[in-house]
Write a protein that holds these residues in place. Structure first.
Motif, short mmCIF file in Angstrom:
data_model
loop_
_atom_site.label_atom_id
_atom_site.label_comp_id
_atom_site.label_asym_id
_atom_site.label_seq_id
_atom_site.Cartn_x
_atom_site.Cartn_y
_atom_site.Cartn_z
N VAL A 19 0.83 -1.21 0.00
CA VAL A 19 0.00 0.00 0.00
C VAL A 19 0.86 1.25 0.00
CG1 VAL A 19 -1.71 1.32 1.30
CG2 VAL A 19 -1.95 -1.15 1.08
N VAL A 20 0.53 2.15 -0.91
CA VAL A 20 1.13 3.49 -0.92
C VAL A 20 0.02 4.45 -0.56
CG1 VAL A 20 2.38 5.20 -2.27
CG2 VAL A 20 2.67 2.78 -2.78
N ARG A 21 0.26 5.25 0.48
CA ARG A 21 -0.83 6.07 1.00
C ARG A 21 -0.57 7.55 0.77
NH1 ARG A 21 -4.70 6.39 5.02
NH2 ARG A 21 -3.66 7.98 6.24
N HIS A 22 -1.42 8.19 0.01
CA HIS A 22 -1.32 9.64 -0.13
C HIS A 22 -1.72 10.29 1.19
CE1 HIS A 22 -1.85 9.87 -4.80
NE2 HIS A 22 -0.66 9.49 -4.44
N PRO A 23 -0.93 11.24 1.66
CA PRO A 23 -1.30 11.91 2.92
C PRO A 23 -2.59 12.72 2.79
CG PRO A 23 0.67 12.91 1.94
CD PRO A 23 0.37 11.68 1.15
N ILE A 24 -2.89 13.17 1.57
CA ILE A 24 -4.14 13.90 1.33
C ILE A 24 -4.77 13.36 0.06
CG2 ILE A 24 -3.64 16.11 2.46
CD1 ILE A 24 -2.54 17.04 -0.26
N ALA A 80 -3.27 9.46 -8.31
CA ALA A 80 -3.13 8.16 -7.66
C ALA A 80 -2.56 7.13 -8.64
CB ALA A 80 -4.47 7.68 -7.12
#
Lengths: 235, 130
Positions: free
Chosen positions: A59-64, A71
Motif C-alpha cells: 500500500v502506498v498512501r497519499h497523505p491527502i 493516484a
C-alpha cells in the motif's frame, strides 16, 4: 516461462478512495492471478489501507486526497521501482472489472504486438449499464476523437494494461478524473502501438452509487479544453 | 465597426496568445509594465476625469464609464485565467510532493517493490534506520 505463468513481472495498480467495503475482495481476487498488487490509498478516511494490506497488497498512501490521475501516477511510479516489472495493469477498486480480462490483456501484451491495451465495454459487454451512462460515453468518445486524435469505442474505461515503455513515459498532470483524456493524448504522442481489448464491466449497485456523477463530464471537458487550447510551453 | 470593437477583439486574441506563451519571461515582464501603466492611467484619470470620456468618444463609445466597464471585463478574464493556471501549477506541485512522501513512506515501511523475488516487497530496511 515460469515468470510468465506466475505473472511476477506484472504490477497491478488499484486506486482506492474510501472503498473499504469492497476493495479487500477485489484485491484478493486479483492476487490469485497477480502476485504483485500495489494499492494506492488516495487519502481515504475509512479503513481502505488496512483492508488492502490484509488482502496482500503493497500500500502506498497519499497523505491527502489528490484525485484519480495523481493516484494512478503514484502507483505506476512505485511499481517502476521494481526493475523486473515489465507489465502494468490499472484496475478499479470498486469491483466493476473482471480479473480474467486483466489476465487476457497481459497475455496479449506478451505477444508483443501492442504496447498499450485499453479495455472497451462496447467491444465486450457491460452488465446493467444505465442508459444515460451509455449516451454519455458515446459523447465522450466523440470528444476524445476531436481532442486527442485517438479513436476508441470506449473513451473512459479504467481497465488498462501497458508495457514498461509506456509506464516510463507516463507523466499525468491532471490530478482529477480528466486524467483519462490526458492519458489518451500521452498515448498518441508516445507513438507506441495501442489497441482496444474487449472487457466486461459489471455495474453493481455499489459501483453505480460510487461512480462519477454524469454532470462531472462538463468539468472534465472544460479542463481538457483549456489544457489543450492554452497548453503553453513546457518548462 | 467602431474602434472599440477592434480594440476589444484584439485584446481577447492577445490574451489567448499571451496565455499560450505564458512561460516566456518577456511576457511576464510585459504584464508588470502594463500594471505600472495602468496605475499611471488611473492617476491621470483621477486628476482629470474628462480624459476617460474623451478617450471613449475617440473609440466610438458613448460614455467613459462604459469604456472602463469593457476594459474591466477583459482585465478580469485575464486575471481569472492567470489564477486558474497558477492554481493548477500549485496543485501539480502539491501532487508531486504528496507522491514523493507517499512512495518514500511505502518504501521505508514495506521495502522496495521486488515482484520477481516472490514476495511483493523486500524486507523493510528497519535495521538501517536510526
Amino acid at each position: 516461462m515460469t515468470e510468465q505463468a506466475a505473472n511476477t513481472d506484472v504490477w497491478v495498480v488499484v486506486r482506492c478512495f474510501n472503498e473499504a467495503q469492497v476493495v479487500r475482495k477485489v484485491i484478493e481476487e486479483l492476487r490469485q492471478s497477480f502476485p504483485n498488487v500495489v494499492g494506492v490509498d488516495d487519502g481515504s478516511r475509512d479503513t481502505s489501507s488496512a483492508e488492502m494490506v490484509a488482502a496482500g497488497a503493497v500500500v502506498v498512501r497519499h497523505p491527502i486526497n489528490l484525485g484519480g490521475g495523481a493516484a494512478l501516477q503514484t502507483g505506476i511510479e512505485f511499481a517502476l521501482l521494481d526493475p523486473d516489472a515489465q507489465y502494468f495493469v490499472c484496475f478499479d477498486a470498486d469491483g466493476q472489472h473482471c480479473v480474467e480480462d486483466a489476465v487476457s490483456m497481459v497475455e496479449r501484451l506478451r505477444r508483443g504486438e501492442e504496447d498499450i491495451l485499453i479495455g472497451s465495454r462496447f467491444l465486450g459487454s457491460a452488465q446493467g449499464m444505465p442508459r444515460n451512462r451509455r449516451l454519455l460515453l458515446q459523447g465522450a468518445r466523440v470528444f476524445e476523437r476531436l481532442t486527442s486524435g485517438v479513436a476508441l469505442t470506449d473513451a473512459h474505461n479504467g481497465l488498462r494494461a501497458f508495457t514498461r515503455a509506456f509506464a516510463e513515459r507516463l507523466d499525468l498532470q491532471m490530478t482529477d478524473m480528466a486524467y483519462a483524456s490526458e492519458l489518451l493524448s500521452l498515448i498518441k504522442s508516445s507513438g507506441l502501438r495501442y489497441a482496444e481489448h474487449p472487457v466486461t464491466i459489471r455495474y453493481t449497485d455499489y459501483s453505480r452509487a460510487k461512480g462519477q456523477r454524469s454532470i462531472n463530464s462538463v468539468n472534465i471537458a472544460m479542463d481538457i479544453w483549456l489544457h489543450q487550447a492554452l497548453r503553453g510551453r513546457r518548462r | 465597426m467602431t474602434a472599440i470593437k477592434i480594440v476589444l477583439v484584439l485584446a481577447i486574441i492577445a490574451m489567448f496568445w499571451a496565455f499560450r506563451n505564458r512561460s516566456r519571461v518577456g511576457l511576464r515582464a510585459g504584464a508588470r509594465l502594463a500594471a505600472i501603466l495602468l496605475a499611471l492611467v488611473a492617476i491621470v484619470s483621477i486628476i482629470d476625469p474628462t480624459v476617460t470620456q474623451r478617450v471613449a468618444e475617440a473609440l466610438g463609445v458613448t460614455r467613459g464609464t462604459d469604456l472602463l466597464l469593457y476594459l474591466l471585463v477583459v482585465v478580469f478574464a485575464a486575471t481569472s485565467l492567470g489564477f486558474y493556471f497558477r492554481f493548477r501549477e500549485l496543485e501539480r506541485r502539491l501532487a508531486d510532493l504528496a507522491r514523493a512522501a507517499a512512495i518514500r513512506e511505502a518504501v521505508t515501511m514495506q521495502g522496495m517493490p521486488t515482484g520477481a523475488a516472490g514476495s511483493a516487497v523486500s524486507e523493510p530496511a528497519t535495521d538501517r534506520q536510526g
